[in-house]
Write a protein that holds these residues in place. Sequence first.
Motif, PDB file in Angstrom:
ATOM      1  N   THR A  44      11.172  66.084  75.053  1.00  7.79           N
ATOM      2  CA  THR A  44      11.503  65.530  73.736  1.00  7.79           C
ATOM      3  C   THR A  44      12.192  64.176  73.841  1.00  7.79           C
ATOM      4  O   THR A  44      12.411  63.522  72.822  1.00  7.79           O
ATOM      5  CB  THR A  44      12.436  66.491  72.964  1.00  7.79           C
ATOM      6  N   GLY A  45      12.559  63.768  75.062  1.00 13.16           N
ATOM      7  CA  GLY A  45      13.259  62.505  75.249  1.00 13.16           C
ATOM      8  C   GLY A  45      14.763  62.603  75.017  1.00 13.16           C
ATOM      9  O   GLY A  45      15.469  61.599  75.143  1.00 13.16           O
ATOM     10  N   PHE A  46      15.242  63.786  74.675  1.00 13.33           N
ATOM     11  CA  PHE A  46      16.681  63.941  74.458  1.00 13.33           C
ATOM     12  C   PHE A  46      17.440  63.796  75.775  1.00 13.33           C
ATOM     13  O   PHE A  46      18.515  63.202  75.816  1.00 13.33           O
ATOM     14  CB  PHE A  46      16.995  65.293  73.813  1.00 13.33           C
ATOM     15  N   LEU A  47      16.891  64.348  76.833  1.00 15.79           N
ATOM     16  CA  LEU A  47      17.482  64.210  78.166  1.00 15.79           C
ATOM     17  C   LEU A  47      16.709  63.148  78.936  1.00 15.79           C
ATOM     18  O   LEU A  47      15.485  63.058  78.819  1.00 15.79           O
ATOM     19  CB  LEU A  47      17.414  65.531  78.935  1.00 15.79           C
ATOM     20  N   HIS A  48      17.434  62.368  79.682  1.00 18.15           N
ATOM     21  CA  HIS A  48      16.833  61.415  80.608  1.00 18.15           C
ATOM     22  C   HIS A  48      17.836  61.147  81.716  1.00 18.15           C
ATOM     23  O   HIS A  48      19.041  61.264  81.505  1.00 18.15           O
ATOM     24  CB  HIS A  48      16.423  60.115  79.894  1.00 18.15           C
ATOM     25  N   LEU A  49      17.324  60.838  82.887  1.00 15.74           N
ATOM     26  CA  LEU A  49      18.223  60.578  84.010  1.00 15.74           C
ATOM     27  C   LEU A  49      18.933  59.257  83.777  1.00 15.74           C
ATOM     28  O   LEU A  49      18.303  58.209  83.668  1.00 15.74           O
ATOM     29  CB  LEU A  49      17.459  60.530  85.327  1.00 15.74           C
ATOM     30  N   GLN A  50      20.237  59.335  83.642  1.00 14.71           N
ATOM     31  CA  GLN A  50      21.061  58.145  83.485  1.00 14.71           C
ATOM     32  C   GLN A  50      22.463  58.508  83.942  1.00 14.71           C
ATOM     33  O   GLN A  50      23.202  59.194  83.241  1.00 14.71           O
ATOM     34  CB  GLN A  50      21.079  57.658  82.051  1.00 14.71           C
ATOM     35  N   ILE A  51      22.793  58.044  85.115  1.00 15.82           N
ATOM     36  CA  ILE A  51      24.100  58.364  85.683  1.00 15.82           C
ATOM     37  C   ILE A  51      25.141  57.454  85.051  1.00 15.82           C
ATOM     38  O   ILE A  51      24.999  56.238  85.033  1.00 15.82           O
ATOM     39  CB  ILE A  51      24.085  58.238  87.211  1.00 15.82           C
ATOM     40  N   TYR A  52      26.158  58.088  84.502  1.00 15.54           N
ATOM     41  CA  TYR A  52      27.245  57.367  83.846  1.00 15.54           C
ATOM     42  C   TYR A  52      28.153  56.771  84.908  1.00 15.54           C
ATOM     43  O   TYR A  52      28.601  57.467  85.814  1.00 15.54           O
ATOM     44  CB  TYR A  52      28.019  58.338  82.950  1.00 15.54           C
ATOM     45  N   ILE A 113      26.568  76.198  63.822  1.00 12.03           N
ATOM     46  CA  ILE A 113      27.034  75.481  62.637  1.00 12.03           C
ATOM     47  C   ILE A 113      28.257  74.624  62.958  1.00 12.03           C
ATOM     48  O   ILE A 113      28.430  73.528  62.412  1.00 12.03           O
ATOM     49  CB  ILE A 113      27.332  76.475  61.492  1.00 12.03           C
ATOM     50  N   TYR A 114      29.085  75.105  63.860  1.00 13.30           N
ATOM     51  CA  TYR A 114      30.313  74.404  64.229  1.00 13.30           C
ATOM     52  C   TYR A 114      30.038  72.990  64.742  1.00 13.30           C
ATOM     53  O   TYR A 114      30.791  72.063  64.455  1.00 13.30           O
ATOM     54  CB  TYR A 114      31.058  75.231  65.287  1.00 13.30           C
ATOM     55  N   HIS A 115      28.974  72.807  65.504  1.00 13.10           N
ATOM     56  CA  HIS A 115      28.731  71.506  66.127  1.00 13.10           C
ATOM     57  C   HIS A 115      28.503  70.384  65.107  1.00 13.10           C
ATOM     58  O   HIS A 115      29.178  69.354  65.184  1.00 13.10           O
ATOM     59  CB  HIS A 115      27.600  71.614  67.156  1.00 13.10           C
ATOM     60  N   PRO A 116      27.600  70.533  64.141  1.00 19.23           N
ATOM     61  CA  PRO A 116      27.477  69.462  63.139  1.00 19.23           C
ATOM     62  C   PRO A 116      28.748  69.284  62.308  1.00 19.23           C
ATOM     63  O   PRO A 116      29.126  68.152  61.984  1.00 19.23           O
ATOM     64  CB  PRO A 116      26.304  69.909  62.257  1.00 19.23           C
ATOM     65  N   ARG A 124      33.902  62.680  65.607  1.00 21.17           N
ATOM     66  CA  ARG A 124      32.919  61.828  64.938  1.00 21.17           C
ATOM     67  C   ARG A 124      31.953  61.153  65.908  1.00 21.17           C
ATOM     68  O   ARG A 124      30.876  60.734  65.495  1.00 21.17           O
ATOM     69  CB  ARG A 124      33.628  60.835  64.041  1.00 21.17           C
ATOM     70  N   ASP A 125      32.313  61.054  67.184  1.00 21.05           N
ATOM     71  CA  ASP A 125      31.378  60.493  68.164  1.00 21.05           C
ATOM     72  C   ASP A 125      30.150  61.378  68.334  1.00 21.05           C
ATOM     73  O   ASP A 125      29.131  60.934  68.853  1.00 21.05           O
ATOM     74  CB  ASP A 125      32.062  60.302  69.522  1.00 21.05           C
ATOM     75  N   GLY A 126      30.249  62.630  67.905  1.00 19.96           N
ATOM     76  CA  GLY A 126      29.107  63.539  67.978  1.00 19.96           C
ATOM     77  C   GLY A 126      28.067  63.286  66.897  1.00 19.96           C
ATOM     78  O   GLY A 126      26.966  63.836  66.953  1.00 19.96           O
ATOM     79  N   TYR A 127      28.409  62.452  65.907  1.00 17.03           N
ATOM     80  CA  TYR A 127      27.466  62.146  64.827  1.00 17.03           C
ATOM     81  C   TYR A 127      26.662  60.910  65.185  1.00 17.03           C
ATOM     82  O   TYR A 127      27.244  59.911  65.600  1.00 17.03           O
ATOM     83  CB  TYR A 127      28.216  61.907  63.510  1.00 17.03           C
ATOM     84  N   PRO A 128      25.361  60.914  65.095  1.00 13.27           N
ATOM     85  CA  PRO A 128      24.446  61.921  64.562  1.00 13.27           C
ATOM     86  C   PRO A 128      23.842  62.856  65.613  1.00 13.27           C
ATOM     87  O   PRO A 128      23.055  63.730  65.269  1.00 13.27           O
ATOM     88  CB  PRO A 128      23.352  61.067  63.920  1.00 13.27           C
ATOM     89  N   THR A 129      24.229  62.707  66.891  1.00 14.82           N
ATOM     90  CA  THR A 129      23.619  63.517  67.961  1.00 14.82           C
ATOM     91  C   THR A 129      23.711  65.011  67.678  1.00 14.82           C
ATOM     92  O   THR A 129      22.742  65.742  67.882  1.00 14.82           O
ATOM     93  CB  THR A 129      24.281  63.193  69.312  1.00 14.82           C
ATOM     94  N   PHE A 130      24.857  65.483  67.195  1.00 14.80           N
ATOM     95  CA  PHE A 130      25.046  66.917  66.970  1.00 14.80           C
ATOM     96  C   PHE A 130      24.229  67.448  65.795  1.00 14.80           C
ATOM     97  O   PHE A 130      24.223  68.644  65.539  1.00 14.80           O
ATOM     98  CB  PHE A 130      26.521  67.245  66.766  1.00 14.80           C
ATOM     99  N   PHE A 131      23.548  66.572  65.092  1.00 10.50           N
ATOM    100  CA  PHE A 131      22.656  66.983  64.009  1.00 10.50           C
ATOM    101  C   PHE A 131      21.193  67.018  64.451  1.00 10.50           C
ATOM    102  O   PHE A 131      20.346  67.523  63.734  1.00 10.50           O
ATOM    103  CB  PHE A 131      22.786  66.025  62.810  1.00 10.50           C
ATOM    104  N   GLU A 132      20.904  66.454  65.618  1.00  8.88           N
ATOM    105  CA  GLU A 132      19.520  66.406  66.098  1.00  8.88           C
ATOM    106  C   GLU A 132      19.024  67.825  66.386  1.00  8.88           C
ATOM    107  O   GLU A 132      19.717  68.603  67.042  1.00  8.88           O
ATOM    108  CB  GLU A 132      19.415  65.563  67.369  1.00  8.88           C
ATOM    109  N   PRO A 133      17.812  68.158  65.913  1.00 11.46           N
ATOM    110  CA  PRO A 133      17.285  69.507  66.154  1.00 11.46           C
ATOM    111  C   PRO A 133      17.261  69.902  67.631  1.00 11.46           C
ATOM    112  O   PRO A 133      17.607  71.028  67.958  1.00 11.46           O
ATOM    113  CB  PRO A 133      15.876  69.452  65.561  1.00 11.46           C
ATOM    114  N   ILE A 134      16.901  68.970  68.516  1.00 11.28           N
ATOM    115  CA  ILE A 134      16.828  69.322  69.937  1.00 11.28           C
ATOM    116  C   ILE A 134      18.227  69.608  70.490  1.00 11.28           C
ATOM    117  O   ILE A 134      18.403  70.516  71.311  1.00 11.28           O
ATOM    118  CB  ILE A 134      16.103  68.227  70.776  1.00 11.28           C
ATOM    119  N   PHE A 135      19.238  68.869  70.038  1.00 11.25           N
ATOM    120  CA  PHE A 135      20.607  69.173  70.460  1.00 11.25           C
ATOM    121  C   PHE A 135      20.987  70.577  70.011  1.00 11.25           C
ATOM    122  O   PHE A 135      21.559  71.350  70.781  1.00 11.25           O
ATOM    123  CB  PHE A 135      21.612  68.157  69.897  1.00 11.25           C
TER     124      PHE A 135
END
Length: 194
Positions: A44-52, A113-116, A124-135
């Motif tokens: 889905t492209g949600f995960l990708h190799l990217q070392i922080y 439900i807690y995550h969104p 707030r840094d979780g927005y909008p990622t925590f709303f993504e269906p794949i997340f």
Amino acid sequence: MSLISIILNRILASAFIPAVHDCLIASLALLIYIAIALPLGFSTGFLHLQIYTTKPINYFFLILRCLLTPAITEEFFFRVLFLPHPTEVVNGSHGYWQKWSLWAALSLLMFIIYHPLNAKTFYRDGYPTFFEPIFLILATLLGLTCTITYALTGSPWIIIFIHWLVVVLWLLIFGGMDKLDANQKLNVYRDGGR
């Protein structure tokens, strides 16, 4: 039985060092989670190799923060305190697992439900990622993995480890920090720099 005594009993029932067979169950649970989550996340492209990359001290604090929240706080609330410990008997042994499964389903629904809600309020840094269906799908899979593992082991330490490891790997290796950093910039822009 009062709510306080139920909570104390659940905490005390969970206060043991995991046995070798608990660790084997955890390993199998992690392997199953990985076998499902990685292909799904990459496709889905949600995960990708990217070392922080950051300073070593920042790695330490990030890893510690992930242990405290979400791992310890979420697992204690959504599993240890919310679910009957596997050693408990819910109104006798007849129908125990049916009742436990209903509690587990409710706990899992609340976990999802807690995550969104968290992304719109406290994190707030979780927005909008925590709303993504794949997340939400991957969070559901993680919650289900931890719930089943808790049912089989009764160990909060095992499910805290699973939750912590999954979050840390997502953040540090599979692009999670990149998503949350982008969210932070978006939220600052949206809020007018406040």
